[in-house]
Design a protein around this motif. Structure first.
Motif, PDB file in Angstrom:
ATOM      1  N   TYR A 178       0.818  -1.215   0.000  1.00 35.48           N
ATOM      2  CA  TYR A 178       0.000   0.000   0.000  1.00 35.48           C
ATOM      3  C   TYR A 178       0.856   1.271   0.000  1.00 35.48           C
ATOM      4  CZ  TYR A 178      -3.710   3.169   1.728  1.00 35.48           C
ATOM      5  OH  TYR A 178      -4.606   4.196   1.885  1.00 35.48           O
ATOM      6  N   ALA A 179       1.787   1.349   0.936  1.00 37.10           N
ATOM      7  CA  ALA A 179       2.579   2.575   1.110  1.00 37.10           C
ATOM      8  C   ALA A 179       3.559   2.813  -0.030  1.00 37.10           C
ATOM      9  CB  ALA A 179       3.336   2.519   2.433  1.00 37.10           C
ATOM     10  N   GLN A 180       3.819   1.788  -0.837  1.00 39.32           N
ATOM     11  CA  GLN A 180       4.815   1.936  -1.901  1.00 39.32           C
ATOM     12  C   GLN A 180       4.204   2.177  -3.277  1.00 39.32           C
ATOM     13  OE1 GLN A 180       7.849  -1.049  -1.819  1.00 39.32           O
ATOM     14  NE2 GLN A 180       8.456  -0.525   0.241  1.00 39.32           N
ATOM     15  N   LEU A 181       2.886   2.257  -3.372  1.00 40.56           N
ATOM     16  CA  LEU A 181       2.261   2.556  -4.657  1.00 40.56           C
ATOM     17  C   LEU A 181       2.648   3.966  -5.095  1.00 40.56           C
ATOM     18  CD1 LEU A 181      -1.250   1.057  -3.905  1.00 40.56           C
ATOM     19  CD2 LEU A 181       0.361   0.202  -5.627  1.00 40.56           C
ATOM     20  N   HIS A 182       3.024   4.106  -6.355  1.00 43.29           N
ATOM     21  CA  HIS A 182       3.447   5.399  -6.887  1.00 43.29           C
ATOM     22  C   HIS A 182       3.389   5.368  -8.406  1.00 43.29           C
ATOM     23  CE1 HIS A 182       7.085   2.943  -7.121  1.00 43.29           C
ATOM     24  NE2 HIS A 182       7.390   3.698  -8.170  1.00 43.29           N
ATOM     25  N   LEU A 183       3.469   6.529  -9.018  1.00 41.16           N
ATOM     26  CA  LEU A 183       3.547   6.647 -10.467  1.00 41.16           C
ATOM     27  C   LEU A 183       4.899   7.288 -10.793  1.00 41.16           C
ATOM     28  CD1 LEU A 183       0.810   7.870 -12.912  1.00 41.16           C
ATOM     29  CD2 LEU A 183       3.176   8.633 -13.141  1.00 41.16           C
ATOM     30  N   THR A 184       5.820   6.504 -11.341  1.00 41.59           N
ATOM     31  CA  THR A 184       7.159   7.001 -11.643  1.00 41.59           C
ATOM     32  C   THR A 184       7.106   7.983 -12.801  1.00 41.59           C
ATOM     33  OG1 THR A 184       8.185   4.961 -10.853  1.00 41.59           O
ATOM     34  CG2 THR A 184       9.515   6.363 -12.307  1.00 41.59           C
ATOM     35  N   VAL A 185       7.712   9.137 -12.589  1.00 39.67           N
ATOM     36  CA  VAL A 185       7.823  10.146 -13.650  1.00 39.67           C
ATOM     37  C   VAL A 185       9.189  10.052 -14.313  1.00 39.67           C
ATOM     38  CG1 VAL A 185       7.722  12.623 -14.175  1.00 39.67           C
ATOM     39  CG2 VAL A 185       6.241  11.659 -12.391  1.00 39.67           C
ATOM     40  N   ALA A 186      10.253   9.843 -13.524  1.00 39.79           N
ATOM     41  CA  ALA A 186      11.609   9.759 -14.088  1.00 39.79           C
ATOM     42  C   ALA A 186      12.512   8.936 -13.188  1.00 39.79           C
ATOM     43  CB  ALA A 186      12.188  11.159 -14.257  1.00 39.79           C
ATOM     44  N   PHE A 187      13.332   8.081 -13.809  1.00 40.86           N
ATOM     45  CA  PHE A 187      14.368   7.342 -13.098  1.00 40.86           C
ATOM     46  C   PHE A 187      15.638   8.180 -13.094  1.00 40.86           C
ATOM     47  CE2 PHE A 187      11.612   3.864 -14.513  1.00 40.86           C
ATOM     48  CZ  PHE A 187      11.438   3.199 -13.315  1.00 40.86           C
TER      49      PHE A 187
ATOM     50  N   ALA B 264       3.036  17.802 -19.429  1.00 42.50           N
ATOM     51  CA  ALA B 264       3.692  18.987 -18.872  1.00 42.50           C
ATOM     52  C   ALA B 264       4.572  18.625 -17.682  1.00 42.50           C
ATOM     53  CB  ALA B 264       2.645  20.021 -18.463  1.00 42.50           C
ATOM     54  N   LEU B 265       4.088  17.751 -16.803  1.00 47.36           N
ATOM     55  CA  LEU B 265       4.874  17.345 -15.640  1.00 47.36           C
ATOM     56  C   LEU B 265       6.143  16.616 -16.084  1.00 47.36           C
ATOM     57  CD1 LEU B 265       5.184  17.071 -12.550  1.00 47.36           C
ATOM     58  CD2 LEU B 265       3.969  14.899 -12.752  1.00 47.36           C
ATOM     59  N   ASP B 266       6.019  15.712 -17.044  1.00 47.77           N
ATOM     60  CA  ASP B 266       7.170  14.986 -17.567  1.00 47.77           C
ATOM     61  C   ASP B 266       8.213  15.978 -18.096  1.00 47.77           C
ATOM     62  OD1 ASP B 266       8.693  12.717 -18.624  1.00 47.77           O
ATOM     63  OD2 ASP B 266       7.925  13.326 -20.587  1.00 47.77           O
ATOM     64  N   TRP B 267       7.765  16.958 -18.856  1.00 49.44           N
ATOM     65  CA  TRP B 267       8.681  17.956 -19.417  1.00 49.44           C
ATOM     66  C   TRP B 267       9.363  18.742 -18.302  1.00 49.44           C
ATOM     67  CZ3 TRP B 267       9.296  23.244 -19.478  1.00 49.44           C
ATOM     68  CH2 TRP B 267      10.187  23.738 -20.460  1.00 49.44           C
ATOM     69  N   HIS B 268       8.595  19.152 -17.298  1.00 47.48           N
ATOM     70  CA  HIS B 268       9.163  19.932 -16.197  1.00 47.48           C
ATOM     71  C   HIS B 268      10.187  19.121 -15.399  1.00 47.48           C
ATOM     72  CE1 HIS B 268       6.883  23.508 -16.799  1.00 47.48           C
ATOM     73  NE2 HIS B 268       5.720  22.943 -16.577  1.00 47.48           N
TER      74      HIS B 268
ATOM     75  N   LEU C 190      12.445  21.168  -8.445  1.00 43.37           N
ATOM     76  CA  LEU C 190      11.133  20.522  -8.526  1.00 43.37           C
ATOM     77  C   LEU C 190      10.079  21.309  -7.764  1.00 43.37           C
ATOM     78  CD1 LEU C 190      12.068  16.752  -8.087  1.00 43.37           C
ATOM     79  CD2 LEU C 190      11.428  17.926 -10.212  1.00 43.37           C
ATOM     80  N   ARG C 191      10.507  22.045  -6.751  1.00 41.63           N
ATOM     81  CA  ARG C 191       9.574  22.803  -5.920  1.00 41.63           C
ATOM     82  C   ARG C 191       8.692  23.716  -6.757  1.00 41.63           C
ATOM     83  NH1 ARG C 191      12.866  25.744  -1.982  1.00 41.63           N
ATOM     84  NH2 ARG C 191      13.316  27.101  -3.736  1.00 41.63           N
ATOM     85  N   GLY C 192       9.252  24.392  -7.742  1.00 38.12           N
ATOM     86  CA  GLY C 192       8.480  25.313  -8.556  1.00 38.12           C
ATOM     87  C   GLY C 192       7.803  24.651  -9.734  1.00 38.12           C
ATOM     88  N   ARG C 193       7.931  23.333  -9.851  1.00 37.44           N
ATOM     89  CA  ARG C 193       7.421  22.649 -11.029  1.00 37.44           C
ATOM     90  C   ARG C 193       6.443  21.537 -10.690  1.00 37.44           C
ATOM     91  NH1 ARG C 193      12.853  22.854 -14.761  1.00 37.44           N
ATOM     92  NH2 ARG C 193      12.875  25.113 -14.816  1.00 37.44           N
ATOM     93  N   ALA C 194       5.959  21.532  -9.489  1.00 37.04           N
ATOM     94  CA  ALA C 194       4.976  20.524  -9.084  1.00 37.04           C
ATOM     95  C   ALA C 194       3.592  21.009  -9.493  1.00 37.04           C
ATOM     96  CB  ALA C 194       5.054  20.277  -7.588  1.00 37.04           C
ATOM     97  N   LEU C 195       3.186  20.650 -10.697  1.00 39.30           N
ATOM     98  CA  LEU C 195       1.906  21.095 -11.243  1.00 39.30           C
ATOM     99  C   LEU C 195       0.774  20.218 -10.741  1.00 39.30           C
ATOM    100  CD1 LEU C 195       3.158  21.431 -14.925  1.00 39.30           C
ATOM    101  CD2 LEU C 195       2.991  23.243 -13.214  1.00 39.30           C
ATOM    102  N   PRO C 196      -0.385  20.795 -10.457  1.00 42.93           N
ATOM    103  CA  PRO C 196      -1.533  19.962 -10.075  1.00 42.93           C
ATOM    104  C   PRO C 196      -1.869  18.990 -11.201  1.00 42.93           C
ATOM    105  CG  PRO C 196      -1.970  22.283  -9.650  1.00 42.93           C
ATOM    106  CD  PRO C 196      -0.699  22.222 -10.442  1.00 42.93           C
ATOM    107  N   ILE C 197      -2.238  17.779 -10.838  1.00 45.14           N
ATOM    108  CA  ILE C 197      -2.614  16.752 -11.808  1.00 45.14           C
ATOM    109  C   ILE C 197      -4.102  16.458 -11.628  1.00 45.14           C
ATOM    110  CG2 ILE C 197      -2.240  14.368 -12.565  1.00 45.14           C
ATOM    111  CD1 ILE C 197       0.170  16.110 -13.090  1.00 45.14           C
ATOM    112  N   PRO C 198      -4.919  16.698 -12.659  1.00 38.71           N
ATOM    113  CA  PRO C 198      -6.346  16.366 -12.539  1.00 38.71           C
ATOM    114  C   PRO C 198      -6.519  14.857 -12.338  1.00 38.71           C
ATOM    115  CG  PRO C 198      -5.922  17.722 -14.485  1.00 38.71           C
ATOM    116  CD  PRO C 198      -4.583  17.300 -13.948  1.00 38.71           C
TER     117      PRO C 198
END
Length: 196
Positions: free
Chosen positions: A55-64, A119-123, A80-88
């Motif tokens: 449960y605690a390890q579920l995640h969606l990898t954006v970049a290795f 957009a998140l991937d690009w950021h 990353l602080r300024g690039r954490a865009l909300p995800i619908p």
């Protein structure tokens, strides 16, 4: 988007004294509790040889990333602080075995590739390049790993009824370090940036 000042560093112990880097790092989205509940529900039936991701390890990898020197880790977290865009909320499109059902290693919930994910991937990739880190050339495929199979697993077909799964929601963008253990990988959050 203005840089946010609410980045949170977890109180982690850096690797053994001889090391100058965190190991097996990656950037990922952390699902909210309702999404985790749905993905670990007993109603989501998995094939017998599959080992569920905890449960605690579920995640969606954006970049290795791989090995991440401490100084670069600090710089990457700041970027990353300024690039954490909300995800619908992201709908689950299908459940698949990767690389294939005939030779499964993973069972994943594949999410629709939205403009927000692109957009998140690009950021994230831009932040890595600006920090001097190499970027994986593979295309971003938003997915959450549900289960893993042994290397010699027989062919399986996904048994999940994913139509009942709600759209996935995410609370934060997280920089993780991974440690291998007999029971599987353990993930440790090094930095977390809220998405709201």
């Amino acid at each position: 988007m203005a840089a946010r000042a609410d980045i949170r560093w977890a109180p982690v112990m850096r690797n053994p004294p001889r090391s100058d880097a965190w190991q097996r790092c990656f950037v990922a989205l952390a699902p909210d509790d309702a999404s985790r509940d749905a993905l670990t529900s007993s109603a989501l039936t998995l094939p017998d040889p599959a080992r569920r991701v905890p449960y605690a390890q579920l995640h969606l990898t954006v970049a290795f990333i791989g090995a991440l020197p401490f100084e670069q880790g600090d710089r990457l977290a700041s970027r990353l602080r300024g690039r954490a865009l909300p995800i619908p909320p992201a709908p689950v499109e299908r459940i698949e075995c990767w690389p294939a059902g005939a030779h499964p290693r993973l069972m994943v919930a594949v999410l629709a590739l939205s403009d927000a994910f692109v957009a998140l991937d690009w950021h994230v990739r831009s932040s890595m390049i600006e920090t001097g880190l190499p970027v994986d050339a593979r295309a971003f495929r938003p997915h959450i790993t549900l289960a893993r199979f042994a290397r010699d697993a027989s062919a399986v077909a996904p048994l999940c009824d994913f139509a009942a799964l709600p759209p996935m929601r995410f609370t934060s963008l997280v920089l993780y370090s991974s440690t291998l253990a007999k029971q599987g990988a353990r993930y440790e959050a090094l930095a977390s940036v809220p998405l709201d």
